[in-house]
Design a protein around this motif. Structure first.
Motif, mmCIF file in Angstrom:
data_model
loop_
_atom_site.group_PDB
_atom_site.id
_atom_site.type_symbol
_atom_site.label_atom_id
_atom_site.label_comp_id
_atom_site.label_asym_id
_atom_site.label_seq_id
_atom_site.Cartn_x
_atom_site.Cartn_y
_atom_site.Cartn_z
ATOM 1 N N PRO B 5 0.838 -1.205 0.000
ATOM 2 C CA PRO B 5 0.000 0.000 0.000
ATOM 3 C C PRO B 5 0.873 1.256 0.000
ATOM 4 N N VAL B 6 0.436 2.249 -0.777
ATOM 5 C CA VAL B 6 1.133 3.536 -0.799
ATOM 6 C C VAL B 6 0.103 4.614 -0.490
ATOM 7 N N SER B 7 0.352 5.387 0.577
ATOM 8 C CA SER B 7 -0.522 6.522 0.906
ATOM 9 C C SER B 7 0.259 7.799 0.641
ATOM 10 N N PHE B 8 -0.339 8.691 -0.110
ATOM 11 C CA PHE B 8 0.367 9.927 -0.449
ATOM 12 C C PHE B 8 -0.677 10.971 -0.797
ATOM 13 N N THR B 9 -0.246 12.204 -1.025
ATOM 14 C CA THR B 9 -1.216 13.166 -1.542
ATOM 15 C C THR B 9 -0.899 13.417 -3.011
ATOM 16 N N PRO B 14 -5.670 13.375 -0.495
ATOM 17 C CA PRO B 14 -5.097 12.113 -0.050
ATOM 18 C C PRO B 14 -5.473 10.970 -0.985
ATOM 19 N N LYS B 15 -4.515 10.124 -1.258
ATOM 20 C CA LYS B 15 -4.741 8.961 -2.123
ATOM 21 C C LYS B 15 -4.084 7.746 -1.492
ATOM 22 N N ALA B 16 -4.654 6.578 -1.750
ATOM 23 C CA ALA B 16 -4.005 5.334 -1.342
ATOM 24 C C ALA B 16 -4.264 4.307 -2.428
ATOM 25 N N GLU B 67 6.830 3.014 -4.563
ATOM 26 C CA GLU B 67 6.702 2.878 -3.113
ATOM 27 C C GLU B 67 7.421 3.995 -2.353
ATOM 28 N N ASP B 70 5.425 7.103 -0.638
ATOM 29 C CA ASP B 70 4.579 6.921 0.536
ATOM 30 C C ASP B 70 4.790 8.091 1.508
ATOM 31 N N GLY B 71 3.673 8.742 1.875
ATOM 32 C CA GLY B 71 3.741 9.841 2.830
ATOM 33 C C GLY B 71 4.201 11.162 2.231
#
Lengths: 340, 158
Positions: B5-9, B14-16, B67, B70-71
């Motif tokens: 999983p990659v969470s980022f803006t 915000p997107k994941a 990856e 992320d963040g």
């Protein structure tokens, strides 16, 4: 080591379209439910602005606002027959086909309006703003949309038009070799200034002055854009780009953009462009096509400028530093033809 | 194959999404997230068509592992316009006819936006430097340089 400056000139006649089995383009124009128009073409807009120009041509011929025309070049499987977007033929061939299709559609549009207004279609004019009225009596009026809806719902008429423009194949006369492969020529002249380093062999184009004769410039901003970008590509072909540096040997050929060298934004020469308009007799509203001609005069002009600067005559493009150095060695050093 | 999983803006939102081993950011943005504005040109970092910014710094998405964002904050050309209101750079590109086929345009706009955010009054040479990693085959670059300078020198208003 010295930097030698030289100037080179070239002038070209450039044929519009081609002569392989004739050169036809077709266009279909029809009204939509909202009283606007769609032009169907199979030739593709590569960014040169063909859709914009065909839209202008259709609007001008139909007598409707340019906003009310949509050009659809979606699919060569389902669209009308066309030879395609090449040979600088787009404006000239498709434009002429669009004029014919639009004229046929306009005729039906005026017949539909005439039936609603109970007048003769020959007495009707369009105002270019979406209205049709009786010549000299602007109050006897109907909108294009109302005419299109009347055609659909009351009169049972299709407001549509077909257009083809065909330059027939010109056969060669067996005795004289005479033929007429093209009907229209565009023209260009180019003067470039280069600097040639006699130690590294590098050629730098420092200035470009050009005049292009394009018939009528149907969309002057698009014409200028095409000339500017195309001349850059000509400069690139003259002094930089090649996929086969040692043809027919494949050695040292570029395999990616790191080794396929093109001038970047830091390698531009100022380019002053004059656009000359001399409407073509068989062009759509006088238009020809700048197309490939944008690039063509730059190449001979650069080669001539290198000759002027150091006396080396290069007959194999691009003018790479290696070719210049080999030429200089054969000459026994730079032989400038004049002091600039 | 493992999924991470990659969470980022992305352009402030915000997107994941899941990425796979070795997937690059360009493929992740286009296929995984559905932002088609970064273009696939060469896939090896030489054409600039896939330029995005990561935490404000222009990067070539084809050379970045997905990856690693992320963040972090990723921005693409799709985020330049605010609804119907275009970025001044987009207005200037239209005004100057700085696009023909359009394939380089998204990367050019992102590179130009990153330049102006870091240096609002660049010189012509600084503009040239900023877009020197972006290839254009149609325009001859001059309209693009002029469009960016139009914004920098206040000739195009937001």
């Amino acid at each position: 080591m010295a930097i030698h400056r030289g100037r080179g000139f070239a002038a070209i006649n450039y044929p519009i379209g081609m002569n392989l089995g004739g050169d036809p383009s077709q266009a279909l124009v029809h009204s939509n439910p909202d009283g606007k128009f769609t032009v169907a073409l199979s030739a593709i807009d590569l960014g040169q602005g063909m859709k914009s120009v065909c839209r202008q041509i259709a609007a001008e011929t139909l007598g409707v606002p340019v906003e009310d025309v949509y050009v659809d070049t979606a699919d060569s499987d389902t669209g009308p027959h066309d030879m395609g977007s090449f040979a600088s033929r787009g404006t000239h061939r498709m434009g002429n086909a669009v004029i014919r299709a639009s004229a046929e559609a306009r005729e039906v549009m005026l017949e539909a309006a005439a039936e609603e207004l109970e007048v003769d279609p020959g007495d009707l004019v369009t105002d270019g703003k979406g209205n049709i009225h009786v010549k000299g009596a602007p109050s006897r009026t109907i909108t294009v949309m109302a005419a299109a809806q009347a055609a659909q719902f009351r009169q049972g008429r299709t407001i549509a038009g077909r257009g083809i423009f065909l330059i027939p194949l010109s056969e060669v006369d067996a005795d004289t070799g005479e033929m007429s492969p093209v009907t229209t020529f565009a023209h260009a002249a180019m003067l470039v200034t280069v600097e040639v380093c006699d130690e590294t062999g590098e050629v730098t184009v420092t200035d470009m002055q050009s005049a292009y004769e394009v018939g009528r410039a149907l969309n002057p901003r698009l014409v200028e854009q095409q000339l500017r970008g195309g001349a850059w590509m000509g400069m690139s072909h003259a002094a930089w780009e090649t996929t086969e540096p040692y043809y027919p040997e494949r050695d040292h050929g570029p395999v990616d953009f790191n080794s396929y060298i093109m001038p970047g934004p830091g390698d531009l020469a100022p380019h002053h462009i004059s656009i000359l308009e001399r409407p073509a007799e068989d062009g759509p509203y006088g238009g020809k096509g700048p197309g490939e001609m944008c690039a063509n005069p730059v190449l001979p002009a650069v080669v001539n400028a290198v000759y002027d600067a150091v006396g080396v005559r290069i007959d194999d493009l691009p003018v790479t530093p290696e070719k210049v150095l080999r030429g200089l060695r054969a000459l026994g050093g730079a032989k400038p033809r004049q002091r600039l | 194959m493992t999924f991470k999983p990659v969470s980022f803006t992305l352009n402030g939102s915000p997107k994941a999404a899941f990425t796979t081993d070795g997937q690059n950011l360009l493929e992740f943005l286009r296929r995984g997230v559905g932002d088609l504005s970064p273009k696939y040109g060469c896939g090896q970092g030489t054409c600039g068509a896939c330029t995005v910014t990561i935490d404000g710094v222009p990067q070539l998405a084809c050379l970045v592992l997905a990856e690693t964002v992320d963040g972090r904050h990723v921005a693409t050309a799709a985020g330049l316009a605010d609804g119907p209101r275009l970025d001044p750079l987009q207005e200037a590109f239209m005004e100057r006819f700085a696009a023909q086929c359009g394939y380089c345009t998204a990367g050019m706009l992102v590179a130009a936006r990153a330049l102006l955010d870091a240096n609002p009054r660049p010189t012509r040479d600084e503009v040239i430097e900023a877009i020197s990693g972006n290839l254009c085959r149609c325009t001859g670059y001059e309209p693009i340089i002029d469009a960016i300078l139009d914004v920098a020198e206040g000739r195009v208003q937001a």
